[in-house]
Design a protein around this motif. Structure first.
Motif, PDB file in Angstrom:
ATOM      1  N   VAL A  80       0.856  -1.186   0.000  1.00 20.30           N
ATOM      2  CA  VAL A  80       0.000   0.000   0.000  1.00 20.30           C
ATOM      3  C   VAL A  80       0.892   1.236   0.000  1.00 20.30           C
ATOM      4  O   VAL A  80       2.071   1.163   0.347  1.00 20.30           O
ATOM      5  CB  VAL A  80      -0.950   0.063   1.219  1.00 20.30           C
ATOM      6  CG1 VAL A  80      -2.005  -1.030   1.158  1.00 20.30           C
ATOM      7  CG2 VAL A  80      -0.194   0.009   2.523  1.00 20.30           C
ATOM      8  N   LEU A  81       0.312   2.349  -0.396  1.00 22.78           N
ATOM      9  CA  LEU A  81       1.001   3.631  -0.282  1.00 22.78           C
ATOM     10  C   LEU A  81       0.529   4.304   0.996  1.00 22.78           C
ATOM     11  O   LEU A  81      -0.667   4.490   1.198  1.00 22.78           O
ATOM     12  CB  LEU A  81       0.695   4.520  -1.487  1.00 22.78           C
ATOM     13  CG  LEU A  81       1.159   3.994  -2.843  1.00 22.78           C
ATOM     14  CD1 LEU A  81       0.787   4.982  -3.941  1.00 22.78           C
ATOM     15  CD2 LEU A  81       2.655   3.705  -2.850  1.00 22.78           C
ATOM     16  N   ARG A  82       1.480   4.645   1.853  1.00 26.25           N
ATOM     17  CA  ARG A  82       1.180   5.367   3.105  1.00 26.25           C
ATOM     18  C   ARG A  82       1.477   6.835   2.830  1.00 26.25           C
ATOM     19  O   ARG A  82       2.585   7.192   2.429  1.00 26.25           O
ATOM     20  CB  ARG A  82       2.040   4.846   4.239  1.00 26.25           C
ATOM     21  CG  ARG A  82       1.820   5.585   5.546  1.00 26.25           C
ATOM     22  CD  ARG A  82       2.842   5.148   6.580  1.00 26.25           C
ATOM     23  NE  ARG A  82       2.387   3.976   7.271  1.00 26.25           N
ATOM     24  CZ  ARG A  82       1.813   4.019   8.471  1.00 26.25           C
ATOM     25  NH1 ARG A  82       1.627   5.170   9.081  1.00 26.25           N
ATOM     26  NH2 ARG A  82       1.430   2.913   9.055  1.00 26.25           N
ATOM     27  N   ILE A  83       0.474   7.670   3.052  1.00 29.99           N
ATOM     28  CA  ILE A  83       0.563   9.089   2.735  1.00 29.99           C
ATOM     29  C   ILE A  83       0.543   9.873   4.037  1.00 29.99           C
ATOM     30  O   ILE A  83      -0.396   9.745   4.829  1.00 29.99           O
ATOM     31  CB  ILE A  83      -0.630   9.503   1.839  1.00 29.99           C
ATOM     32  CG1 ILE A  83      -0.651   8.648   0.574  1.00 29.99           C
ATOM     33  CG2 ILE A  83      -0.585  10.993   1.514  1.00 29.99           C
ATOM     34  CD1 ILE A  83      -2.029   8.271   0.121  1.00 29.99           C
ATOM     35  N   VAL A 126       0.784   7.116 -10.637  1.00 29.45           N
ATOM     36  CA  VAL A 126       0.226   8.404 -11.068  1.00 29.45           C
ATOM     37  C   VAL A 126      -0.316   9.155  -9.852  1.00 29.45           C
ATOM     38  O   VAL A 126      -0.053  10.355  -9.680  1.00 29.45           O
ATOM     39  CB  VAL A 126      -0.873   8.199 -12.141  1.00 29.45           C
ATOM     40  CG1 VAL A 126      -1.596   9.502 -12.451  1.00 29.45           C
ATOM     41  CG2 VAL A 126      -0.266   7.595 -13.406  1.00 29.45           C
ATOM     42  N   LEU A 127      -1.057   8.449  -8.999  1.00 29.68           N
ATOM     43  CA  LEU A 127      -1.575   9.086  -7.792  1.00 29.68           C
ATOM     44  C   LEU A 127      -0.445   9.461  -6.834  1.00 29.68           C
ATOM     45  O   LEU A 127      -0.492  10.512  -6.188  1.00 29.68           O
ATOM     46  CB  LEU A 127      -2.587   8.178  -7.102  1.00 29.68           C
ATOM     47  CG  LEU A 127      -3.893   7.942  -7.867  1.00 29.68           C
ATOM     48  CD1 LEU A 127      -4.774   6.944  -7.130  1.00 29.68           C
ATOM     49  CD2 LEU A 127      -4.630   9.243  -8.115  1.00 29.68           C
ATOM     50  N   ALA A 128       0.570   8.610  -6.746  1.00 26.34           N
ATOM     51  CA  ALA A 128       1.712   8.922  -5.882  1.00 26.34           C
ATOM     52  C   ALA A 128       2.382  10.219  -6.336  1.00 26.34           C
ATOM     53  O   ALA A 128       2.710  11.081  -5.513  1.00 26.34           O
ATOM     54  CB  ALA A 128       2.714   7.770  -5.887  1.00 26.34           C
ATOM     55  N   ASP A 129       2.548  10.376  -7.650  1.00 24.38           N
ATOM     56  CA  ASP A 129       3.153  11.616  -8.174  1.00 24.38           C
ATOM     57  C   ASP A 129       2.277  12.827  -7.864  1.00 24.38           C
ATOM     58  O   ASP A 129       2.779  13.892  -7.494  1.00 24.38           O
ATOM     59  CB  ASP A 129       3.385  11.500  -9.678  1.00 24.38           C
ATOM     60  CG  ASP A 129       4.505  10.531 -10.030  1.00 24.38           C
ATOM     61  OD1 ASP A 129       5.294  10.148  -9.128  1.00 24.38           O
ATOM     62  OD2 ASP A 129       4.586  10.140 -11.211  1.00 24.38           O
ATOM     63  N   MET A 130       0.949  12.679  -8.013  1.00 30.64           N
ATOM     64  CA  MET A 130       0.028  13.777  -7.715  1.00 30.64           C
ATOM     65  C   MET A 130       0.160  14.176  -6.242  1.00 30.64           C
ATOM     66  O   MET A 130       0.237  15.364  -5.912  1.00 30.64           O
ATOM     67  CB  MET A 130      -1.419  13.355  -8.007  1.00 30.64           C
ATOM     68  CG  MET A 130      -2.453  14.402  -7.596  1.00 30.64           C
ATOM     69  SD  MET A 130      -4.150  13.794  -7.578  1.00 30.64           S
ATOM     70  CE  MET A 130      -4.186  12.914  -6.001  1.00 30.64           C
ATOM     71  N   LEU A 131       0.200  13.196  -5.354  1.00 32.09           N
ATOM     72  CA  LEU A 131       0.287  13.471  -3.923  1.00 32.09           C
ATOM     73  C   LEU A 131       1.619  14.118  -3.551  1.00 32.09           C
ATOM     74  O   LEU A 131       1.670  15.032  -2.721  1.00 32.09           O
ATOM     75  CB  LEU A 131       0.059  12.183  -3.131  1.00 32.09           C
ATOM     76  CG  LEU A 131      -1.362  11.612  -3.269  1.00 32.09           C
ATOM     77  CD1 LEU A 131      -1.394  10.155  -2.830  1.00 32.09           C
ATOM     78  CD2 LEU A 131      -2.355  12.452  -2.481  1.00 32.09           C
ATOM     79  N   ARG A 132       2.687  13.664  -4.170  1.00 31.19           N
ATOM     80  CA  ARG A 132       3.994  14.287  -3.905  1.00 31.19           C
ATOM     81  C   ARG A 132       4.007  15.739  -4.385  1.00 31.19           C
ATOM     82  O   ARG A 132       4.603  16.600  -3.744  1.00 31.19           O
ATOM     83  CB  ARG A 132       5.108  13.480  -4.565  1.00 31.19           C
ATOM     84  CG  ARG A 132       5.381  12.177  -3.844  1.00 31.19           C
ATOM     85  CD  ARG A 132       6.538  11.395  -4.455  1.00 31.19           C
ATOM     86  NE  ARG A 132       6.716  10.146  -3.773  1.00 31.19           N
ATOM     87  CZ  ARG A 132       6.457   8.945  -4.315  1.00 31.19           C
ATOM     88  NH1 ARG A 132       6.044   8.839  -5.573  1.00 31.19           N
ATOM     89  NH2 ARG A 132       6.637   7.849  -3.610  1.00 31.19           N
ATOM     90  N   ALA A 133       3.331  16.008  -5.500  1.00 29.91           N
ATOM     91  CA  ALA A 133       3.219  17.380  -6.000  1.00 29.91           C
ATOM     92  C   ALA A 133       2.426  18.256  -5.032  1.00 29.91           C
ATOM     93  O   ALA A 133       2.571  19.480  -5.033  1.00 29.91           O
ATOM     94  CB  ALA A 133       2.572  17.396  -7.389  1.00 29.91           C
TER      95      ALA A 133
END
Length: 184
Positions: A80-83, A126-133
């Motif tokens: 999973v991606l932890r944000i 793609v979502l990971a890049d959006m969140l990092r942005a």
């Protein structure tokens, strides 16, 4: 094959020692969101699960077999991606950043687990890049995944996890010109 057609949400009404002694079904989210599946219990019995269509099985639920035995569902660790929010922000900005991320993920109908200090989603670059942005920290980890059931869902993570982050609206112009560090 042992058959299951009844789910007891979070083992409600059952004695804890009885639930603790039950064989386990360790299942990831992809399986638990299905109402019909075959699996093997921790005691090596083959199990066929036949629940009403649309039923979602959560970690902590108990399944009742046709012979009267209980099976305790355990959410399996999975990628999973932890944000998390940028730790350099004040606490109120960190909470807002997570709320804004939940809003944008919700607009994309992404299954999301809401926690007071972090969010979790299935891996998606793609979502990971959006969140990092958005100046959030995104790391891939291996943990159980219990996404929100949604406002119209039956039982689920919404009953025991943080409420309301997915209801945030607006505040699109929030940027951080002072941010120049990497959230790699």
């Amino acid at each position: 094959m042992l058959q299951v057609s009844k789910l007891i949400p979070q083992g409600q009404g059952l004695a804890k020692p009885l639930v603790q002694r039950a064989a386990q079904l360790v299942l990831d989210w992809d399986i638990r969101q299905k109402s019909r599946f075959d699996t093997v219990a921790s005691d090596e019995r083959h199990v066929g699960v036949f629940l009403p269509r649309g039923t979602v099985v959560r970690g902590g639920d108990v399944l009742l077999t046709q012979d009267g035995s209980l099976l305790r569902v355990v959410a399996a660790p999975q990628p999973v991606l932890r944000i998390t929010a940028c730790p350099e922000h004040p606490a109120h900005e960190q909470a807002f950043d997570l709320m804004r991320a939940a809003y944008h993920l919700g607009n994309r109908h992404v299954p999301i687990e809401l926690r007071p200090d972090h969010l979790k989603i299935e891996p998606d670059h793609v979502l990971a890049d959006m969140l990092r942005a958005m100046h959030l920290t995104v790391v891939e980890v291996r943990e159980p995944f219990e996404p929100e059931a949604g406002a119209y869902g039956a039982h689920g993570a919404g009953d025991v996890h943080a409420h309301g982050a997915h209801e945030a609206h607006g505040h699109h112009g929030h940027d951080h010109p002072h941010h120049n560090h990497d959230h790699g």
